[in-house]
Design an enzyme around this catalytic site. Structure first.
Site, mmCIF file in Angstrom:
data_model
loop_
_atom_site.group_PDB
_atom_site.id
_atom_site.type_symbol
_atom_site.label_atom_id
_atom_site.label_comp_id
_atom_site.label_asym_id
_atom_site.label_seq_id
_atom_site.Cartn_x
_atom_site.Cartn_y
_atom_site.Cartn_z
ATOM 1 N N ASN A 7 0.884 -1.164 0.000
ATOM 2 C CA ASN A 7 0.000 0.000 0.000
ATOM 3 C C ASN A 7 0.925 1.220 0.000
ATOM 4 O OD1 ASN A 7 -1.848 1.995 0.478
ATOM 5 N ND2 ASN A 7 -2.863 0.945 2.182
ATOM 6 N N ARG A 74 -2.390 -2.189 -3.672
ATOM 7 C CA ARG A 74 -3.623 -1.434 -3.499
ATOM 8 C C ARG A 74 -3.491 -0.180 -4.362
ATOM 9 N NH1 ARG A 74 -5.300 2.857 0.860
ATOM 10 N NH2 ARG A 74 -7.489 3.044 0.263
ATOM 11 N N HIS A 163 -13.098 2.545 -1.127
ATOM 12 C CA HIS A 163 -13.226 1.467 -0.126
ATOM 13 C C HIS A 163 -13.774 0.169 -0.722
ATOM 14 C CE1 HIS A 163 -13.646 4.566 3.392
ATOM 15 N NE2 HIS A 163 -12.395 4.148 3.299
ATOM 16 N N ARG A 224 -12.437 14.590 7.516
ATOM 17 C CA ARG A 224 -13.115 15.123 6.327
ATOM 18 C C ARG A 224 -14.546 15.506 6.661
ATOM 19 N NH1 ARG A 224 -11.415 10.163 3.220
ATOM 20 N NH2 ARG A 224 -9.295 10.569 2.522
ATOM 21 N N GLU A 363 -8.403 -5.756 4.233
ATOM 22 C CA GLU A 363 -8.083 -5.395 2.849
ATOM 23 C C GLU A 363 -6.848 -6.146 2.349
ATOM 24 O OE1 GLU A 363 -8.524 -1.089 3.876
ATOM 25 O OE2 GLU A 363 -9.219 -0.954 1.808
#
Ligand code: ADP
Length: 385
Positions: A7, A74, A163, A224, A363
């Site tokens: 990642n 990823r 996601h 956010r 993940e």
């Protein structure tokens, strides 16, 4: 088969080596090595290639004689082209690079990670697994913004969603837990980590999701803002705020951090004061509104699924959301909701009109499995030739 999952961010690379033959459900035995190299380009680590040298030295130590068989990356943005994981070739790398304008912070380091592996281990098969891919099944009514088509044609402005790797994995596990064939499974999946989004699943596929053109849209997140009146940005620009200032403020200084003071859900529920209660109320109210909407979007969901840091661990947040869903006939089993567990589980009462589940996401495991599947399929084709 050993898969190195990477990642790559702009200043860090997270890595995990997984043995995909080990499928124990808590997953920890399958992890052969893991770590993170940080401060790329800032301190001693010059660039992504240098970071990979550091990782490779670590891997030699922890793997001994065992060899990596494949690398799974990823990749944040797959644009409109990628609807599933792909084996990487030069052409694929260039296609990912062409999507840089859509994810300027994420895709460039993903490409650097791919190229660094290519330079170091040119013979290793590499696979790209995209955050956007699972949402390619959204119908146009969900992905289209009501703005002139010019913006879509010229800039690719539409809802992409993110996601996806996590949501797909969690959706499959939830369907298994409820003994429902994935093709018959309607659900609402809330991935609540630092970034947070909720996805409407109809017949096992994504039909709507709260993150949009970028991950900024939708829920109240760690830092956010989620949904806003777009005129606020125009107003602030006229007041002299630059695009960069607004970008930073809305992505890094908003959400739970702006409402409460920090973005750690644990400290919010522990504080239990006026500010923390309001923060929890604003964030859970926003999610509950989306769940109500997505229940309609999928013509009736069987289940609501919570995952990621907050979704898996914060019974208080789940309770706050579920309380708002009483009009849909949702009732939680308080004991089950509050029980600590790392397992997939049902937390609603048997009478609840929708099952409420907690399903831990993974993940890295999803990326490793997708990578192994593609590489095995390729090997079978080449032996058949
Ligand atoms: P990401 O992978 O997006 O960085 P995570 O999935 O790790 O994020 O989720 C981070 C969030 O999960 C933080 O808001 C953190 O406070 C919350 N979290 C983690 N553990 C707990 C816990 N035990 N109780 C409540 N919240 C938790």
């Amino acid at each position: 088969m050993l898969v190195l999952v990477l990642n790559s961010g702009s200043s860090s690379i997270k890595y995990q080596v997984r043995d995909v033959a080990i499928s124990d459900d808590d997953g920890t035995k399958a992890i052969i090595a893991e770590g993170i190299v940080e401060q790329i380009g800032e301190g001693e680590v010059q660039n992504h290639s240098h970071a990979l040298e550091i990782i490779s030295t670590e891997l030699v130590k922890s793997l001994g004689d065992r060899q990596i068989d494949a690398v799974g990356h990823r990749v944040v943005h797959g644009g409109e082209r990628f609807s599933e994981p792909v084996l990487i070739s030069n052409e694929i790398t260039r296609a990912i690079e062409r999507l840089n304008p859509l994810a300027p912070l994420h895709n460039p380091p993903n490409v650097l990670g791919i190229r660094a592996i290519e330079d170091k281990w040119p013979e290793l098969p590499q696979v790209a697994v995209f955050d956007t891919a699972f949402h390619r099944t959204m119908p146009e009514r969900a992905w289209r913004y009501a703005i002139p088509n010019y913006f879509y044609r010229n800039y690719g402005i539409r809802r992409y969603g993110f996601h996806g790797t996590s949501i797909e994995y969690v959706t499959k596990r939830a369907a298994e837990l409820l003994d429902t064939p994935p093709g018959d499974f309607n659900a609402i999946v809330a991935h609540l980590g630092n970034g947070a989004s909720v996805t409407a699943i109809e017949a096992g596929q994504s039909v709507d999701t709260s993150m949009g053109f970028t991950p900024l849209e939708g829920l109240v997140m760690g830092t956010r803002s989620g949904d806003l009146d777009p005129s606020i940005l125009l107003f602030l620009q006229r007041e002299g705020w630059s695009a960069d200032d607004l970008d930073r403020t809305l992505n890094k200084e908003s959400g739970l951090k702006a409402l409460f003071g920090n973005n750690d859900m644990r400290s919010i529920v522990e504080a239990d004061d006026e500010k923390s209660r309001l923060t929890l109320e604003i964030a859970s109210y926003r999610l509950a509104k989306y769940i109500g909407g997505y229940h309609v979007a999928v013509s009736g969901a069987q289940a609501i699924v919570f995952t990621a840091g907050i979704g898996e661990n914060s019974w208080q947040f789940r309770e706050a959301v579920a309380r708002r869903l009483a009009p849909l006939g949702v009732t939680l089993d308080d004991g089950a909701n509050r029980a600590k567990s790392d397992e997939s589980r049902t937390i609603s009462t048997p009478e609840s009109a929708l099952a409420v589940l907690v399903v831990p996401t993974n993940e890295e495991r999803a990326i490793a499995e997708a990578t192994a599947a593609l590489v095995q399929a390729r090997n079978e084709v080449s032996t058949a030739d």
